[in-house]
Design a protein around this motif. Structure first.
Motif, PDB file in Angstrom:
ATOM      1  N   ARG D 151       0.827  -1.191   0.000  1.00 51.17           N
ATOM      2  CA  ARG D 151       0.000   0.000   0.000  1.00 51.17           C
ATOM      3  C   ARG D 151       0.862   1.241   0.000  1.00 51.17           C
ATOM      4  NH1 ARG D 151      -2.970  -0.601   5.957  1.00 51.17           N
ATOM      5  NH2 ARG D 151      -3.291  -2.740   5.356  1.00 51.17           N
ATOM      6  N   GLY D 152       0.273   2.344  -0.479  1.00 46.05           N
ATOM      7  CA  GLY D 152       1.017   3.591  -0.610  1.00 46.05           C
ATOM      8  C   GLY D 152       0.491   4.665   0.325  1.00 46.05           C
ATOM      9  N   ALA D 153       0.234   5.825  -0.257  1.00 44.12           N
ATOM     10  CA  ALA D 153      -0.182   6.978   0.539  1.00 44.12           C
ATOM     11  C   ALA D 153      -1.560   6.757   1.155  1.00 44.12           C
ATOM     12  CB  ALA D 153      -0.218   8.215  -0.354  1.00 44.12           C
ATOM     13  N   VAL D 154      -1.801   7.456   2.269  1.00 45.21           N
ATOM     14  CA  VAL D 154      -3.092   7.357   2.937  1.00 45.21           C
ATOM     15  C   VAL D 154      -4.155   8.092   2.113  1.00 45.21           C
ATOM     16  CG1 VAL D 154      -4.350   8.050   5.018  1.00 45.21           C
ATOM     17  CG2 VAL D 154      -2.031   7.095   5.194  1.00 45.21           C
ATOM     18  N   ALA D 229       6.180 -10.098  11.199  1.00 42.69           N
ATOM     19  CA  ALA D 229       6.575  -8.840  11.849  1.00 42.69           C
ATOM     20  C   ALA D 229       7.484  -8.044  10.925  1.00 42.69           C
ATOM     21  CB  ALA D 229       7.280  -9.123  13.185  1.00 42.69           C
ATOM     22  N   ASP D 230       7.677  -8.521   9.727  1.00 43.73           N
ATOM     23  CA  ASP D 230       8.526  -7.866   8.741  1.00 43.73           C
ATOM     24  C   ASP D 230       7.822  -6.636   8.164  1.00 43.73           C
ATOM     25  OD1 ASP D 230      11.010  -8.445   6.813  1.00 43.73           O
ATOM     26  OD2 ASP D 230       9.341  -7.709   5.592  1.00 43.73           O
ATOM     27  N   ALA D 231       8.612  -5.672   7.750  1.00 43.20           N
ATOM     28  CA  ALA D 231       8.048  -4.429   7.214  1.00 43.20           C
ATOM     29  C   ALA D 231       7.198  -4.663   5.962  1.00 43.20           C
ATOM     30  CB  ALA D 231       9.184  -3.453   6.892  1.00 43.20           C
ATOM     31  N   TYR D 235      -0.083  -4.663   7.166  1.00 47.50           N
ATOM     32  CA  TYR D 235      -0.210  -4.023   8.482  1.00 47.50           C
ATOM     33  C   TYR D 235      -1.116  -4.803   9.416  1.00 47.50           C
ATOM     34  CZ  TYR D 235      -2.033  -0.772  11.974  1.00 47.50           C
ATOM     35  OH  TYR D 235      -2.445  -0.206  13.146  1.00 47.50           O
ATOM     36  N   GLU D 236      -2.249  -5.298   8.922  1.00 43.83           N
ATOM     37  CA  GLU D 236      -3.254  -5.910   9.793  1.00 43.83           C
ATOM     38  C   GLU D 236      -2.804  -7.226  10.421  1.00 43.83           C
ATOM     39  OE1 GLU D 236      -4.058  -4.304   6.977  1.00 43.83           O
ATOM     40  OE2 GLU D 236      -5.262  -2.686   7.848  1.00 43.83           O
ATOM     41  N   ILE D 237      -1.809  -7.890   9.842  1.00 51.40           N
ATOM     42  CA  ILE D 237      -1.271  -9.077  10.520  1.00 51.40           C
ATOM     43  C   ILE D 237      -0.007  -8.697  11.287  1.00 51.40           C
ATOM     44  CG2 ILE D 237       0.154  -9.975   8.599  1.00 51.40           C
ATOM     45  CD1 ILE D 237      -0.903 -12.815   9.395  1.00 51.40           C
ATOM     46  N   ARG D 238       0.672  -7.663  10.801  1.00 46.19           N
ATOM     47  CA  ARG D 238       1.923  -7.254  11.463  1.00 46.19           C
ATOM     48  C   ARG D 238       1.666  -6.794  12.889  1.00 46.19           C
ATOM     49  NH1 ARG D 238       3.682  -3.435   7.871  1.00 46.19           N
ATOM     50  NH2 ARG D 238       3.406  -1.728   9.319  1.00 46.19           N
ATOM     51  N   VAL D 239       0.539  -6.140  13.114  1.00 53.22           N
ATOM     52  CA  VAL D 239       0.267  -5.669  14.478  1.00 53.22           C
ATOM     53  C   VAL D 239       0.053  -6.842  15.440  1.00 53.22           C
ATOM     54  CG1 VAL D 239      -0.516  -3.347  13.920  1.00 53.22           C
ATOM     55  CG2 VAL D 239      -2.142  -5.252  13.766  1.00 53.22           C
ATOM     56  N   TYR D 240      -0.460  -7.948  14.939  1.00 55.55           N
ATOM     57  CA  TYR D 240      -0.549  -9.140  15.790  1.00 55.55           C
ATOM     58  C   TYR D 240       0.855  -9.685  16.074  1.00 55.55           C
ATOM     59  CZ  TYR D 240      -5.638  -9.395  15.363  1.00 55.55           C
ATOM     60  OH  TYR D 240      -6.981  -9.130  15.455  1.00 55.55           O
ATOM     61  N   ALA D 241       1.662  -9.761  15.018  1.00 55.68           N
ATOM     62  CA  ALA D 241       3.021 -10.278  15.188  1.00 55.68           C
ATOM     63  C   ALA D 241       3.811  -9.396  16.152  1.00 55.68           C
ATOM     64  CB  ALA D 241       3.714 -10.367  13.831  1.00 55.68           C
ATOM     65  N   ASP D 242       3.636  -8.091  16.040  1.00 56.91           N
ATOM     66  CA  ASP D 242       4.356  -7.176  16.944  1.00 56.91           C
ATOM     67  C   ASP D 242       3.961  -7.431  18.395  1.00 56.91           C
ATOM     68  OD1 ASP D 242       5.631  -6.008  14.803  1.00 56.91           O
ATOM     69  OD2 ASP D 242       4.308  -4.257  14.710  1.00 56.91           O
ATOM     70  N   GLU D 243       2.675  -7.645  18.603  1.00 51.63           N
ATOM     71  CA  GLU D 243       2.192  -7.859  19.971  1.00 51.63           C
ATOM     72  C   GLU D 243       2.733  -9.188  20.521  1.00 51.63           C
ATOM     73  OE1 GLU D 243       0.591  -5.753  22.847  1.00 51.63           O
ATOM     74  OE2 GLU D 243       0.485  -5.118  20.734  1.00 51.63           O
ATOM     75  N   ILE D 244       2.793 -10.187  19.661  1.00 52.40           N
ATOM     76  CA  ILE D 244       3.347 -11.480  20.089  1.00 52.40           C
ATOM     77  C   ILE D 244       4.834 -11.330  20.400  1.00 52.40           C
ATOM     78  CG2 ILE D 244       3.804 -13.859  19.356  1.00 52.40           C
ATOM     79  CD1 ILE D 244       1.218 -13.723  17.681  1.00 52.40           C
ATOM     80  N   CYS D 245       5.540 -10.533  19.617  1.00 56.00           N
ATOM     81  CA  CYS D 245       6.969 -10.304  19.883  1.00 56.00           C
ATOM     82  C   CYS D 245       7.186  -9.794  21.311  1.00 56.00           C
ATOM     83  CB  CYS D 245       7.544  -9.282  18.889  1.00 56.00           C
ATOM     84  SG  CYS D 245       7.994 -10.001  17.296  1.00 56.00           S
ATOM     85  N   ALA D 258      18.455 -13.206  20.573  1.00 52.07           N
ATOM     86  CA  ALA D 258      19.189 -13.848  19.475  1.00 52.07           C
ATOM     87  C   ALA D 258      18.371 -13.801  18.188  1.00 52.07           C
ATOM     88  CB  ALA D 258      19.520 -15.298  19.844  1.00 52.07           C
ATOM     89  N   PHE D 259      17.085 -14.026  18.310  1.00 55.53           N
ATOM     90  CA  PHE D 259      16.188 -13.956  17.150  1.00 55.53           C
ATOM     91  C   PHE D 259      16.210 -12.550  16.546  1.00 55.53           C
ATOM     92  CE2 PHE D 259      11.770 -12.691  15.955  1.00 55.53           C
ATOM     93  CZ  PHE D 259      11.669 -13.394  14.758  1.00 55.53           C
ATOM     94  N   GLU D 260      16.153 -11.559  17.400  1.00 58.55           N
ATOM     95  CA  GLU D 260      16.164 -10.179  16.886  1.00 58.55           C
ATOM     96  C   GLU D 260      17.452  -9.880  16.134  1.00 58.55           C
ATOM     97  OE1 GLU D 260      15.180  -7.390  20.162  1.00 58.55           O
ATOM     98  OE2 GLU D 260      13.655  -6.752  18.700  1.00 58.55           O
ATOM     99  N   ASP D 261      18.573 -10.329  16.676  1.00 59.14           N
ATOM    100  CA  ASP D 261      19.851 -10.010  16.039  1.00 59.14           C
ATOM    101  C   ASP D 261      20.038 -10.807  14.747  1.00 59.14           C
ATOM    102  OD1 ASP D 261      22.332  -8.872  15.651  1.00 59.14           O
ATOM    103  OD2 ASP D 261      23.374 -10.251  16.996  1.00 59.14           O
ATOM    104  N   TYR D 262      19.757 -12.092  14.785  1.00 62.78           N
ATOM    105  CA  TYR D 262      20.072 -12.930  13.617  1.00 62.78           C
ATOM    106  C   TYR D 262      18.967 -12.990  12.585  1.00 62.78           C
ATOM    107  CZ  TYR D 262      24.175 -14.519  16.118  1.00 62.78           C
ATOM    108  OH  TYR D 262      25.372 -14.564  16.767  1.00 62.78           O
ATOM    109  N   ARG D 263      17.728 -12.874  13.021  1.00 64.70           N
ATOM    110  CA  ARG D 263      16.649 -13.040  12.054  1.00 64.70           C
ATOM    111  C   ARG D 263      16.000 -11.697  11.699  1.00 64.70           C
ATOM    112  NH1 ARG D 263      19.039 -16.926  11.999  1.00 64.70           N
ATOM    113  NH2 ARG D 263      18.454 -19.069  12.509  1.00 64.70           N
ATOM    114  N   MET D 264      15.434 -11.017  12.676  1.00 63.88           N
ATOM    115  CA  MET D 264      14.739  -9.769  12.371  1.00 63.88           C
ATOM    116  C   MET D 264      15.720  -8.710  11.874  1.00 63.88           C
ATOM    117  SD  MET D 264      11.610 -10.456  12.786  1.00 63.88           S
ATOM    118  CE  MET D 264      10.886  -8.828  12.541  1.00 63.88           C
ATOM    119  N   GLY D 265      16.867  -8.600  12.539  1.00 60.34           N
ATOM    120  CA  GLY D 265      17.847  -7.591  12.138  1.00 60.34           C
ATOM    121  C   GLY D 265      18.848  -8.126  11.144  1.00 60.34           C
TER     122      GLY D 265
END
Lengths: 306, 306, 306, 306
Positions: D151-154, D229-231, D235-245, D258-265
């Motif tokens: 998605r693009g601009a609002v 949780a990837d960019a 958005y509507e599933i990412r907010v669930y993933a963020d909350e689970i994180c 370790a997950f944040e450093d090796y996988r997410m980052g």
């Protein structure tokens, strides 16, 4: 109409170009390849590919170099033995890939079977077609009064007409609005930004059709068919299972016959039920009260042996 | 010798009878079908069947009616995109079935990969052959002094000779005793009951060969190959993975090339490593101390970018 | 001896430190936690962790906010209904994690059940202990003369003695040589390189003990138990399954009782068998010839209803 | 409103009754148990149960009797090593069970992750609540002009107002008609049969909320989170993933770091990209043309190292 002339031409082109292979070939299945078997009002199943045949089941069970036993009768006996004794791995050695077009609410039941590979048409990426499942009047049934998750008598008269009208008009309006939200033009013809496809799709009802490629091994397919070709399955998924059954019967006739006898036609009786049965075979009269079973179990038991 | 003349004749018979099919055919793979690719001293892999080709991956990704895109270059770009962005489901739409002969200790590593179908030769039901893996002297390596689960320098002189002698004589004696326990005749020629096969097998060492049919989809096969064709995998399983790689390169050349670039040749760098890299690209000198990484991580990082 | 004093002390320490939790707690299971239940001569199972209880099955089936129904009798009825109608997902909501010590040949059967998580002690990384399964004389059985994959009468006299002597001496010699190959000293006391652990292990016979952590959900555990606690399973895996059954009966008593009635005590009858049964219940005399079943099927049918 | 007072009372009751357990307890996770973490306008995630903690990962990796290493620093190093080298089985030894309320179109994305246990609220059996996801105006975005599935601009002004009005009114009408079809009374108040629930549900749009129990092991949860949780995730599933994180960070802090450093980052670089990088580190200027990469790959590469 499920298939466009262009799609039909692609199907014919694929069917018109046989090639040589050294792999196991199932003649019955070759006749089905790519053809659309219609299901419901706009759905279908199409066999895209398959791996193995009856002989391949036997070959895997024996971890053999060649192709099964010498005689078909031996293959049949072994396949029935494997089915009867829950040897699942030889059946896993056959695989089928289907292209299926189906309503979303059916797809949501179907995908609970996790041991399969799925690639679904993406409504984030593409725009869905204006195709909705509208039940045939003969399938427009009332809620069952005895089964919380079943249907009862067919709706009649004005009520049936009202329901059909609701389903059609709500689907039509939802799709009109889906298009309007996606459109680069607003209602007055002026340019608008156009809503993201991944958002616009949420306005669509669950009787819209989707499509997917679905690949599964024969053991897990049999498990799917046992549950979904069963009389208690919802009609709208059962008709897909029934159509797949016909294809499988042509693909692996010996394995399918064993499946029909032991799984579809078979009954699982509890220890309590077997104890009752032994008493009954000795001439004893057994009632629900003396059976040790609950009323529900007894009713199911009577239906099985009656 | 892995294949008897009878087995070879069965293989030739299977290869001598091509049939027509409408399914996707991979010419590169047809050339491999049924042939035994030798691995280690008595092992092999044989392709028994396959489903799909490069175009089938594209076709599934698009949920299309026909067979992929119009141009190979488009197929290649899409396949590379799918691989790069971890879209696994289109690769799951291809499937391969192998017949593998391998030592038991290799089979025990192999089977940790659970997302596959396996049918193993049963030593409850049948008697295993007298075939053991004895490492080639060039593979008779000492324990690594730096890696707890690796090997170091090749053994030399008398030690190497002693080890080979042990492996051979212990295997031979164990098999002689296996046969003696199973035999209907005791050591004096008098009849004996003969131990159950399911018990006698426990006397056999883990370098004895077993066989299985192994069926897996391309996505999960790539995962297996990434781990087992890796330089850190044990040599005795890596040689199987290497042999499978050659077959897959002939089967789905575009997908395999993408796999080689992104997975086998690719590197996964942590957030910390990426931060160092950005500093280094700006001309900054980064040391382990200023990297935020442990010594082990730094060493692996240096090896990757060095 | 399966557990060293140090290990026993670790177990006692773990059992001596209860903590508060808000999760579902199964009192029957808490009594088992960490304790080693001995199996065979050196094996055991130990419950390391568990998730859920009978109420959790009901809670999941209802997707409810609280904890099951108000009355245990309702829970029991629902659980029996779910089991009878093959509703597997609520049972998947319970999970168990076991630490198991078992002979390698048993481990190889066990791991065919793929829907579980496994972490095995690594003989690439560590040295295995000198512990082998030697069958008790009462289990030293001859090959069955009627069942290709079963055992018959117990061996007697000298033959039994010979077999025990072979199993013990071959295991001892193999382990001595395993140690000799790994050793930093040669037979003459002079230093040697020492064979890599990942190679030396191949000399060990399959009755050596290994260990793993095994985690599985209740539905898949029931499937495992149905096959492995069955009378046709090999004794050496059945004793593990029997021990797990006792633990599960204490953990989820309602679910286990339903499992016993419908699965362990239940019988799956084919369509042909059901047709015969209905004829027999009407008083007709049915023979194998008039049953439509093969001799093998008829024999199994008679055993079930006899 | 996601939680009724009755439901809140059930939650408080569950939180008010701690019990003693000998199992591994994660204090950070106990604080989350049963509480509803709100997501979107009517959704939530609730932790229903968990198994294991950071020490349990270490314990499984070592197949040990006790509980991990002596020092937390050792645990951290080992966990990072396991994550870096893709050792997945120790992470599979932790398990989490969530109760999730989410729109149907999000549920359809979510369930593509097959390695989990799911029990969904049944609209065949029960009537769904009148709750629909209506995007916040800040999330009402246009189709991206560069990314086919983004998605693009609002949206602004009247277009935004029109879209909101459509989503609200279509959902409301569909639900009114859903109720009307189910009702035992027709529009005129006269009795009617009432459409079966399994049919009436097809009229509901895909932004209606559903609920399920979802249970998954930590390894597969990390895989889910990396993708969702990837960019690039919607958005509507990412907010669930963020909350689970956030919950997972409190549950297994070392593993999550370790997950944040090796996988997410972390970044996965292809063989081609690594070759370019080595040239750049030596001071060479590399362009897309000389990189061997396509424009798309080069753009992604520049974004990673830039």
């Amino acid at each position: 109409m499920p298939i466009t002339p262009e799609q039909q031409a692609e199907i014919e082109a694929a069917r018109g170009a046989p090639q040589a292979t050294l792999r196991a070939v199932s003649p019955g299945m070759e006749a089905h390849l790519y053809r659309a078997h219609e299901v419901l009002d706009h759905g279908f199943i199409r066999v895209i590919d398959y791996m193995g045949d009856d002989a391949a089941i036997v070959q895997a069970a024996r971890v053999s170099y060649g192709a099964g036993t010498k005689h078909v009768s031996n293959d049949e006996g072994l396949i029935r033995y494997l089915m009867r004794h829950w040897h699942s791995t030889p059946f896993e050695m056959c695989e089928i890939k289907l292209h299926v077009k189906l309503p979303v609410f059916v797809a949501r039941q179907w995908i609970r079977h996790r041991t399969a590979n799925v690639n679904e048409y993406s409504a984030r990426y593409s725009i869905l077609d204006r195709e909705f499942y509208i039940p045939h009047p003969s399938q427009l049934a009332a809620q069952s009064t005895v089964n919380n998750q079943g249907r009862g008598a067919v709706l009649e008269g004005e009520e049936a007409a009202r329901v059909l009208e609701i389903l059609k008009s709500d689907a039509g309006r939802a799709y009109d609005n889906y298009e309007a939200m996606l459109s680069p033009e607003g209602p007055d013809g002026a340019p608008q930004q156009g809503l993201a496809r991944e958002l616009a799709r949420m306005n669509l009802p669950m009787n819209i059709y989707t499509q997917w490629y679905w690949k599964v091994d024969l053991h897990n397919l049999f498990h799917f068919l046992r549950l979904r070709a069963d009389a208690h399955a919802q009609y709208e998924i059962r008709v897909y299972a029934d159509e797949i059954c016909k294809v499988v019967a042509d693909w692996v006739p010996l394995a399918f016959a064993a499946f029909e006898d032991y799984r579809m036609g078979g009954v699982n009786l509890s220890g309590k039920a077997m104890a009752c049965l032994r008493r009954m075979l000795k001439g004893e009269t057994v009632t629900q009260e003396s059976s040790g079973m609950s009323k529900g179990e007894w009713r199911e038991f009577m239906a099985a042996v009656g």
